[in-house]
Design a protein around this motif. Structure first.
Motif, PDB file in Angstrom:
ATOM      1  N   THR A 163       0.775  -1.186   0.075  1.00 17.39           N
ATOM      2  CA  THR A 163       0.049   0.087   0.042  1.00 17.39           C
ATOM      3  C   THR A 163       0.875   1.326   0.174  1.00 17.39           C
ATOM      4  O   THR A 163       0.656   2.409  -0.848  1.00 17.39           O
ATOM      5  N   LEU A 164       2.004   1.363   0.865  1.00 19.54           N
ATOM      6  CA  LEU A 164       2.738   2.405   1.095  1.00 19.54           C
ATOM      7  C   LEU A 164       3.666   2.570  -0.245  1.00 19.54           C
ATOM      8  O   LEU A 164       3.755   3.635  -0.807  1.00 19.54           O
ATOM      9  N   LEU A 165       4.071   1.609  -0.587  1.00 21.15           N
ATOM     10  CA  LEU A 165       4.864   1.549  -1.801  1.00 21.15           C
ATOM     11  C   LEU A 165       4.245   2.155  -3.167  1.00 21.15           C
ATOM     12  O   LEU A 165       4.619   3.040  -3.880  1.00 21.15           O
ATOM     13  N   ALA A 166       2.879   1.566  -3.247  1.00 30.75           N
ATOM     14  CA  ALA A 166       2.097   1.982  -4.518  1.00 30.75           C
ATOM     15  C   ALA A 166       1.779   3.472  -4.317  1.00 30.75           C
ATOM     16  O   ALA A 166       1.923   4.332  -5.433  1.00 30.75           O
ATOM     17  N   GLY A 167       1.483   3.944  -3.068  1.00 30.38           N
ATOM     18  CA  GLY A 167       1.105   5.380  -2.786  1.00 30.38           C
ATOM     19  C   GLY A 167       2.360   6.218  -3.005  1.00 30.38           C
ATOM     20  O   GLY A 167       2.187   7.318  -3.641  1.00 30.38           O
ATOM     21  N   ALA A 168       3.530   5.849  -2.509  1.00 29.60           N
ATOM     22  CA  ALA A 168       4.623   6.495  -2.761  1.00 29.60           C
ATOM     23  C   ALA A 168       5.156   6.721  -4.113  1.00 29.60           C
ATOM     24  O   ALA A 168       5.451   7.820  -4.359  1.00 29.60           O
ATOM     25  N   ILE A 169       4.860   5.748  -4.994  1.00 27.47           N
ATOM     26  CA  ILE A 169       5.409   5.856  -6.281  1.00 27.47           C
ATOM     27  C   ILE A 169       4.594   6.723  -7.135  1.00 27.47           C
ATOM     28  O   ILE A 169       5.016   7.616  -7.802  1.00 27.47           O
ATOM     29  N   ALA A 170       3.196   6.455  -6.858  1.00 25.34           N
ATOM     30  CA  ALA A 170       2.043   7.286  -7.633  1.00 25.34           C
ATOM     31  C   ALA A 170       2.209   8.657  -7.274  1.00 25.34           C
ATOM     32  O   ALA A 170       2.332   9.774  -8.117  1.00 25.34           O
ATOM     33  N   GLY A 171       2.528   8.961  -6.093  1.00 27.88           N
ATOM     34  CA  GLY A 171       2.798  10.398  -5.318  1.00 27.88           C
ATOM     35  C   GLY A 171       3.833  11.269  -6.107  1.00 27.88           C
ATOM     36  O   GLY A 171       3.723  12.278  -6.187  1.00 27.88           O
ATOM     37  N   THR A 172       4.947  10.423  -6.061  1.00 31.46           N
ATOM     38  CA  THR A 172       6.055  10.819  -6.446  1.00 31.46           C
ATOM     39  C   THR A 172       5.955  11.482  -8.059  1.00 31.46           C
ATOM     40  O   THR A 172       6.418  12.447  -8.423  1.00 31.46           O
ATOM     41  N   ILE A 173       5.456  10.353  -8.657  1.00 31.49           N
ATOM     42  CA  ILE A 173       5.279  10.619 -10.006  1.00 31.49           C
ATOM     43  C   ILE A 173       4.502  11.878 -10.239  1.00 31.49           C
ATOM     44  O   ILE A 173       4.690  12.957 -11.276  1.00 31.49           O
ATOM     45  N   LEU A 174       3.456  11.983  -9.298  1.00 33.01           N
ATOM     46  CA  LEU A 174       2.582  13.222  -9.451  1.00 33.01           C
ATOM     47  C   LEU A 174       3.378  14.486  -9.369  1.00 33.01           C
ATOM     48  O   LEU A 174       3.205  15.588 -10.147  1.00 33.01           O
ATOM     49  N   GLY A 175       4.175  14.339  -8.405  1.00 33.51           N
ATOM     50  CA  GLY A 175       4.751  15.727  -8.041  1.00 33.51           C
ATOM     51  C   GLY A 175       5.953  16.094  -9.241  1.00 33.51           C
ATOM     52  O   GLY A 175       5.889  17.217  -9.401  1.00 33.51           O
ATOM     53  N   ALA A 176       6.662  14.943  -9.765  1.00 34.84           N
ATOM     54  CA  ALA A 176       7.345  14.987 -10.816  1.00 34.84           C
ATOM     55  C   ALA A 176       6.559  15.788 -12.044  1.00 34.84           C
ATOM     56  O   ALA A 176       7.284  16.592 -12.651  1.00 34.84           O
ATOM     57  N   ILE A 177       5.492  15.280 -12.376  1.00 31.54           N
ATOM     58  CA  ILE A 177       5.014  15.451 -13.483  1.00 31.54           C
ATOM     59  C   ILE A 177       4.405  17.013 -13.477  1.00 31.54           C
ATOM     60  O   ILE A 177       4.414  17.566 -14.175  1.00 31.54           O
ATOM     61  N   ASN A 178       3.869  17.312 -12.209  1.00 27.35           N
ATOM     62  CA  ASN A 178       3.446  18.533 -11.995  1.00 27.35           C
ATOM     63  C   ASN A 178       4.799  19.576 -12.168  1.00 27.35           C
ATOM     64  O   ASN A 178       3.960  20.773 -12.726  1.00 27.35           O
ATOM     65  N   GLN A 179       5.771  19.183 -11.872  1.00 28.37           N
ATOM     66  CA  GLN A 179       6.909  20.362 -12.226  1.00 28.37           C
ATOM     67  C   GLN A 179       6.660  20.751 -13.758  1.00 28.37           C
ATOM     68  O   GLN A 179       7.059  21.914 -13.687  1.00 28.37           O
ATOM     69  N   VAL A 180       6.340  19.820 -14.723  1.00 28.33           N
ATOM     70  CA  VAL A 180       6.446  20.266 -15.874  1.00 28.33           C
ATOM     71  C   VAL A 180       5.046  20.773 -16.476  1.00 28.33           C
ATOM     72  O   VAL A 180       4.976  21.804 -17.245  1.00 28.33           O
ATOM     73  N   VAL A 181       4.182  20.279 -15.953  1.00 30.79           N
ATOM     74  CA  VAL A 181       2.608  20.439 -16.444  1.00 30.79           C
ATOM     75  C   VAL A 181       2.115  21.698 -15.818  1.00 30.79           C
ATOM     76  O   VAL A 181       1.338  22.746 -16.327  1.00 30.79           O
ATOM     77  N   VAL A 182       1.944  21.470 -14.435  1.00 31.14           N
ATOM     78  CA  VAL A 182       1.072  22.593 -13.497  1.00 31.14           C
ATOM     79  C   VAL A 182       1.946  23.721 -13.114  1.00 31.14           C
ATOM     80  O   VAL A 182       1.519  24.850 -13.070  1.00 31.14           O
ATOM     81  N   GLU A 183       3.283  23.594 -12.924  1.00 33.56           N
ATOM     82  CA  GLU A 183       4.297  24.681 -12.549  1.00 33.56           C
ATOM     83  C   GLU A 183       4.272  26.075 -13.341  1.00 33.56           C
ATOM     84  O   GLU A 183       4.149  26.964 -12.909  1.00 33.56           O
ATOM     85  N   PRO A 184       4.279  25.837 -14.628  1.00 31.78           N
ATOM     86  CA  PRO A 184       4.232  27.088 -15.749  1.00 31.78           C
ATOM     87  C   PRO A 184       2.977  28.216 -15.319  1.00 31.78           C
ATOM     88  O   PRO A 184       3.096  29.123 -14.926  1.00 31.78           O
ATOM     89  N   TYR A 185       1.781  27.349 -14.840  1.00 33.64           N
ATOM     90  CA  TYR A 185       0.778  28.133 -14.402  1.00 33.64           C
ATOM     91  C   TYR A 185       0.958  28.727 -12.947  1.00 33.64           C
ATOM     92  O   TYR A 185       0.587  30.058 -12.838  1.00 33.64           O
ATOM     93  N   ILE A 186       1.471  27.991 -12.020  1.00 30.60           N
ATOM     94  CA  ILE A 186       1.869  28.363 -10.581  1.00 30.60           C
ATOM     95  C   ILE A 186       2.942  29.657 -10.672  1.00 30.60           C
ATOM     96  O   ILE A 186       2.663  30.694  -9.994  1.00 30.60           O
ATOM     97  N   ASP A 187       3.916  29.371 -11.495  1.00 33.56           N
ATOM     98  CA  ASP A 187       4.891  30.409 -11.731  1.00 33.56           C
ATOM     99  C   ASP A 187       4.002  31.695 -12.063  1.00 33.56           C
ATOM    100  O   ASP A 187       4.414  32.726 -11.361  1.00 33.56           O
ATOM    101  N   HIS A 188       3.600  31.549 -13.163  1.00 36.39           N
ATOM    102  CA  HIS A 188       2.624  32.782 -13.757  1.00 36.39           C
ATOM    103  C   HIS A 188       1.814  33.460 -12.819  1.00 36.39           C
ATOM    104  O   HIS A 188       1.937  34.809 -12.530  1.00 36.39           O
TER     105      HIS A 188
END
Lengths: 257, 78
Positions: free
Chosen positions: A10-35
């Motif tokens: 359970t923890l492993l699946a959650g940690a992997i999915a969450g880390t991927i989310l954080g990493a993808i957000n850097q590229v996809v969501v961050e430009p909006y947050i920066d702006h």
């Protein structure tokens, strides 16, 4: 399955999915947050009166670096905690999901339902906002509204899941497929009622609407992706763990007989 | 018989180990609170002691750390 194995997958699946989310957000969501943060700083600096500190660009860059790095770790922590809830729900409900015996499919069904109940419903009523929208004075009020709506959605779904299980046990084989209709309709009615009854977010949207919509769409995509990844990884790990524990049990039986 | 009782105590009817459910619920509560809702209550020691409320950039480091994910995950924020 042993307690320790269940916790680990359970923890492993959650940690992997969450880390991927954080990493993808850097590229996809961050430009909006920066702006959005640039606009926010601009607003603050233009309204600043004499004597107020105007943000120093070098400090600001360091602080944004910290926030972005934090997003990945915060993703891991959020993944761990949402994954924990998901693991519990899956373990309790997998016996009641009809139509398939495939754990990987069941894992995706559970993820889909939880995405609907815990993400989509609150997001429709209180859509996520980028920085620059949101008055710090109303944060506790807005949190209360958000939590209340989340709780209505979550506890209704929980109660109806118990109802569904009881109805499934009571129904005959011919009618089992139709049992889902009543709990779904009741859920839809409760959520429609809550949507109309709950007060709106009190804060005006004072950022450009394109920015706000772009942020909402991209963050919705990455969160949806998070739930899908969580379901896929958890389902795969669950099968793997079962396979290994069955093998150990089989070997144990051979040795002892 | 004794063994059976032992098993029913430790797991629910669905065979879910209760101890695991307890631990995971703890992780859930802690993680969602600090990422989604904490305004300096739990991690209050990270807010500067000089009397400012940590509203200036970079002063409330735990909040800043979770800030972007809080927005991106749809939680209400400042």
């Amino acid at each position: 399955m042993k307690a320790i194995t269940f916790i680990a997958i359970t923890l492993l699946a959650g940690a992997i999915a969450g880390t991927i989310l954080g990493a993808i957000n850097q590229v996809v969501v961050e430009p909006y947050i920066d702006h959005a943060i640039e606009l926010e700083m601009l607003q603050q600096n233009t309204t600043a009166q004499s004597g107020q500190v105007i943000t120093n660009p070098a400090e600001f860059a360091a602080y944004r670096f910290w926030q972005k790095g934090g997003e990945i770790i915060a993703g891991t922590i959020l993944g761990l905690s949402i994954g924990s809830l998901y693991g519990i729900v899956f373990a309790y409900t997998r016996g009641s999901i009809s139509g398939t015996n495939n754990n990987k499919k069941k894992a995706l069904i559970v993820a889909g339902i939880m995405w609907l109940v815990l993400f989509l419903m609150p997001a429709l009523k209180y859509p996520p906002n980028p920085p620059a929208v949101g008055n710090p004075e109303t944060i506790y009020y807005r949190q209360s509204l958000y939590v209340a709506f989340l709780a209505i959605s979550g506890f209704s779904a929980l109660g109806l899941a118990f109802l569904y299980r009881k109805m499934m046990v009571a129904s005959s084989n011919n009618t089992k497929k139709k049992v889902i209709i009543i709990p779904s309709a009741v859920y839809a009615a409760i959520m429609a009622g809550a949507y109309l009854a709950m007060p709106a977010n009190p804060d005006p949207i004072n950022a450009p609407i394109d920015l706000v919509i772009g942020f909402r769409i991209t963050s919705a995509i990455t969160i949806s992706m998070f739930w899908a990844v969580l379901g896929v990884i958890f389902g795969a790990l669950w099968d793997k763990a079962n396979f290994i524990s069955n093998k150990i049990a089989a070997r144990h039986n051979c040795n002892s007989s | 018989m004794l063994v059976n009782n032992e098993i029913t105590k430790k797991t629910s009817a669905e065979g879910v180990p209760r101890i695991a459910v307890g631990i995971l619920l703890g992780v859930l509560a802690f993680g969602v609170f600090i990422v989604g809702f904490d305004q300096g209550e739990m991690l209050g020691f990270t807010v500067p002691a000089d009397g400012s409320e940590g509203n200036e950039p970079g002063t409330n480091w735990a909040h800043e750390f979770y800030h972007d994910m809080r927005h991106a995950a749809g939680f209400p924020c400042h």
